[in-house]
Design a protein around this motif. Sequence first.
Motif, PDB file in Angstrom:
ATOM      1  N   UNK A 108       4.257 -31.825 -24.979  1.00 34.94           N
ATOM      2  CA  UNK A 108       2.806 -31.733 -23.333  1.00 34.94           C
ATOM      3  C   UNK A 108       4.373 -31.922 -21.953  1.00 34.94           C
ATOM      4  N   UNK A 109       5.860 -33.000 -22.615  1.00 35.84           N
ATOM      5  CA  UNK A 109       7.019 -33.303 -21.617  1.00 35.84           C
ATOM      6  C   UNK A 109       7.345 -31.360 -21.007  1.00 35.84           C
ATOM      7  N   UNK A 110       7.367 -30.720 -21.721  1.00 36.20           N
ATOM      8  CA  UNK A 110       7.947 -29.143 -21.055  1.00 36.20           C
ATOM      9  C   UNK A 110       6.815 -29.157 -19.848  1.00 36.20           C
ATOM     10  N   UNK A 111       5.223 -29.055 -19.711  1.00 39.33           N
ATOM     11  CA  UNK A 111       4.797 -28.498 -19.240  1.00 39.33           C
ATOM     12  C   UNK A 111       5.263 -28.844 -17.881  1.00 39.33           C
ATOM     13  N   UNK A 112       4.849 -30.303 -17.915  1.00 42.14           N
ATOM     14  CA  UNK A 112       4.923 -31.746 -16.449  1.00 42.14           C
ATOM     15  C   UNK A 112       5.938 -30.835 -16.119  1.00 42.14           C
ATOM     16  N   UNK A 113       7.518 -30.605 -16.649  1.00 38.98           N
ATOM     17  CA  UNK A 113       8.882 -30.323 -16.033  1.00 38.98           C
ATOM     18  C   UNK A 113       8.256 -29.284 -15.402  1.00 38.98           C
ATOM     19  N   UNK A 114       7.277 -27.843 -16.346  1.00 38.30           N
ATOM     20  CA  UNK A 114       7.262 -26.414 -16.255  1.00 38.30           C
ATOM     21  C   UNK A 114       6.152 -26.623 -14.045  1.00 38.30           C
ATOM     22  N   UNK A 115       5.801 -27.335 -14.660  1.00 37.06           N
ATOM     23  CA  UNK A 115       5.204 -27.879 -13.533  1.00 37.06           C
ATOM     24  C   UNK A 115       6.106 -28.286 -12.511  1.00 37.06           C
ATOM     25  N   UNK A 116       6.399 -28.625 -12.096  1.00 38.31           N
ATOM     26  CA  UNK A 116       6.923 -29.341 -10.777  1.00 38.31           C
ATOM     27  C   UNK A 116       8.200 -28.874 -10.966  1.00 38.31           C
ATOM     28  N   UNK A 117       8.764 -28.524 -11.645  1.00 36.88           N
ATOM     29  CA  UNK A 117      10.406 -28.105 -11.381  1.00 36.88           C
ATOM     30  C   UNK A 117      10.666 -26.465 -10.721  1.00 36.88           C
ATOM     31  N   UNK A 118       9.746 -25.691 -10.645  1.00 41.97           N
ATOM     32  CA  UNK A 118       9.280 -24.566  -9.573  1.00 41.97           C
ATOM     33  C   UNK A 118       9.665 -25.014  -8.327  1.00 41.97           C
ATOM     34  N   UNK A 119       8.607 -25.688  -7.618  1.00 41.47           N
ATOM     35  CA  UNK A 119       8.633 -26.454  -6.348  1.00 41.47           C
ATOM     36  C   UNK A 119      10.217 -26.985  -5.782  1.00 41.47           C
ATOM     37  N   UNK A 120      10.474 -28.140  -7.045  1.00 34.88           N
ATOM     38  CA  UNK A 120      11.719 -28.844  -7.049  1.00 34.88           C
ATOM     39  C   UNK A 120      13.083 -27.836  -6.504  1.00 34.88           C
ATOM     40  N   UNK A 150       1.605 -23.677 -16.398  1.00 30.46           N
ATOM     41  CA  UNK A 150       2.893 -24.857 -17.574  1.00 30.46           C
ATOM     42  C   UNK A 150       1.345 -26.361 -17.204  1.00 30.46           C
ATOM     43  N   UNK A 151      -0.009 -26.369 -16.194  1.00 27.72           N
ATOM     44  CA  UNK A 151      -0.766 -27.041 -16.448  1.00 27.72           C
ATOM     45  C   UNK A 151      -1.253 -27.361 -17.809  1.00 27.72           C
ATOM     46  N   UNK A 152      -1.980 -25.632 -17.698  1.00 25.34           N
ATOM     47  CA  UNK A 152      -3.128 -25.329 -18.746  1.00 25.34           C
ATOM     48  C   UNK A 152      -2.108 -25.880 -20.264  1.00 25.34           C
ATOM     49  N   UNK A 153      -0.635 -25.512 -20.235  1.00 30.60           N
ATOM     50  CA  UNK A 153       0.070 -25.405 -21.324  1.00 30.60           C
ATOM     51  C   UNK A 153      -0.165 -27.152 -21.831  1.00 30.60           C
ATOM     52  N   UNK A 154       0.317 -27.973 -20.800  1.00 29.69           N
ATOM     53  CA  UNK A 154      -0.026 -29.398 -21.189  1.00 29.69           C
ATOM     54  C   UNK A 154      -1.466 -29.367 -21.742  1.00 29.69           C
ATOM     55  N   UNK A 155      -2.391 -29.295 -21.165  1.00 26.86           N
ATOM     56  CA  UNK A 155      -3.372 -29.580 -21.502  1.00 26.86           C
ATOM     57  C   UNK A 155      -3.592 -29.008 -22.846  1.00 26.86           C
ATOM     58  N   UNK A 156      -3.422 -27.399 -22.943  1.00 29.38           N
ATOM     59  CA  UNK A 156      -2.935 -27.624 -24.438  1.00 29.38           C
ATOM     60  C   UNK A 156      -2.619 -27.942 -25.664  1.00 29.38           C
ATOM     61  N   UNK A 157      -1.771 -28.308 -24.931  1.00 33.45           N
ATOM     62  CA  UNK A 157      -0.823 -29.311 -26.374  1.00 33.45           C
ATOM     63  C   UNK A 157      -1.770 -30.806 -26.890  1.00 33.45           C
ATOM     64  N   UNK A 158      -1.996 -31.365 -25.639  1.00 34.84           N
ATOM     65  CA  UNK A 158      -3.133 -32.316 -26.468  1.00 34.84           C
ATOM     66  C   UNK A 158      -4.511 -32.222 -26.578  1.00 34.84           C
ATOM     67  N   UNK A 159      -5.412 -30.912 -26.813  1.00 35.86           N
ATOM     68  CA  UNK A 159      -5.921 -30.810 -27.134  1.00 35.86           C
ATOM     69  C   UNK A 159      -5.911 -30.102 -28.180  1.00 35.86           C
ATOM     70  N   UNK A 160      -4.646 -29.405 -28.074  1.00 38.24           N
ATOM     71  CA  UNK A 160      -5.250 -28.404 -30.309  1.00 38.24           C
ATOM     72  C   UNK A 160      -4.129 -29.785 -30.690  1.00 38.24           C
TER      73      UNK A 160
END
Length: 515
Positions: free
Chosen positions: A213-225, A333-343
């Motif tokens: 989920x770390x890559x998801x968190x970065x995928x969410x924030x890095x585009x704006x940054x 990124x957000x839903x990928x992080x959620x998916x990694x935690x759930x699955x």
Amino acid sequence: MTVGTTMTDIESDASKETVAVEPAEETPMKAEEKRPDDAEEKNENGDSKGTIQEQVPVPVAVEEPEFVHPEGGWGWVVMLAAMWCNGAVFGIQNAFGILFMSLLKEFGSPEDDDLRFKTAWVGSLSMGMIFFCSPIVSVFTDLLGCRVTAVGGAAVGLVGLLASSFVKSLGPMYFTYGIVFATGCSFAYQPSLVILGHYFKKRLGLVNGIVTAGSSAFTVTLPFLLSGLLEKVGLQNTMRVLSILMFILMLAGLTYTPLLPKPVSSNKPGSRCPPMSKVFNVNIWKSLGYRIWAFGIPAALYGYFVPYVHLMKHVEERFGEDANKEVLLMCIGVTSGVGRLIFGRVADYVQGVNKVYLQVSSFIVIGVMSMMIPLCHVFGGLIAVCLLMGLFDGCFICIMAPIAFELVGSQNVSQAIGFLLGMMSVPMTVGPPIAGFLRDRLGSYDVAFYLAGIPPIIGGAVLCLIPWVEARRIRREQEEAAKDGTQEQMLEFKRNSGGQGDALAVKTATPESVI
């Protein structure tokens, strides 16, 4: 006198030697180790020394206690470090769509008909090299350990990213960003998967979900940054800012303290070279289930990385330059992080290799969603597609390591993951350039996205064979074990039953004879 004296001296010396030798011969032998038929052996051999030389104590193999995973403790720190590794490596890779548009403006020429094809090679080469180097990384991980490999890789990645900030054309960028930076990321990334198996077993699925989920968190924030940095400081300075992430990754790698006991080395005394069985582990290829997995997943990934590279440009062409395209990467990124935690948590409750069915479902959904991208003429529909794609992308990513542990075991998992990622490098590399070539020739991304959805569906169908193959293997091993056990019981019965052993053994082994 001279001869007599000499003979006497010789006899006295011989007697001294005899006296000196006899205690030495008796010393290693304990009273309880002497057998009752020692006297018979002495008479047969004519000398007691032969008996003593034959009675060499046989070392008894002491079974090592089974390793117990801590399921926490320092493992939580290692988990956070591995989470940062996944975020820094794949967050930058997944946000390449933002860098892609900046590269088009920085190094592109309006007269170049193959501009997108050439520029896409920068990101594709980088992603492909991460996986291409994985078999080599697995060998380094086995020989040097997770910590040394990860820290060294992060240092190489830092050098590559800094060097990329000084180049002025696409040619050197292929080398600095596509090869050097990606090679460093590969050496830093794979140990983060292996080290988790040293600390967790029951919670491995959940922990892998959190880490990936770390890559998801970065995928969410890095585009704006990245969008803000590219607008304010330019491409070169943005690369230098990203280098800070790699420096922190070097520090994170220092936390990788291995716990699993090392297998007994078969090196010859004085030999510094490891055996070939350790450099190239052939045991993993003896598993038919692993072979299907190692070929099925690459077959599914020919279109996997296409949306990450070309979706931003597709949105700009269809909805205009003012479209909020960064939101799509954020949704993935957000839903990928959620998916990694759930699955990841769900995988802990799925027994054995049946976890593969989770990957099958994820590939089918990803393939269908890729085909849906050209059909979305409303921006809201594209958001819905990206949400579903990200959710099942997280499912596919988070259970790769648990499936590898199930198929080959903890001692072989490093090279199993390494060779799998190495085979993934080809489809991950060639997919985006082919999509860019189709766009340059056809004037639209529609055909590229349609074709990108076919391989995941085919690969998912191939993976369905793994549970059936593994069930058949386990059933065959159980039958062989039962047969071997019966034969051992029969032999033991013959030894203990005297002259009637054969007849009694036949009666015991044949149920119909017990009447």
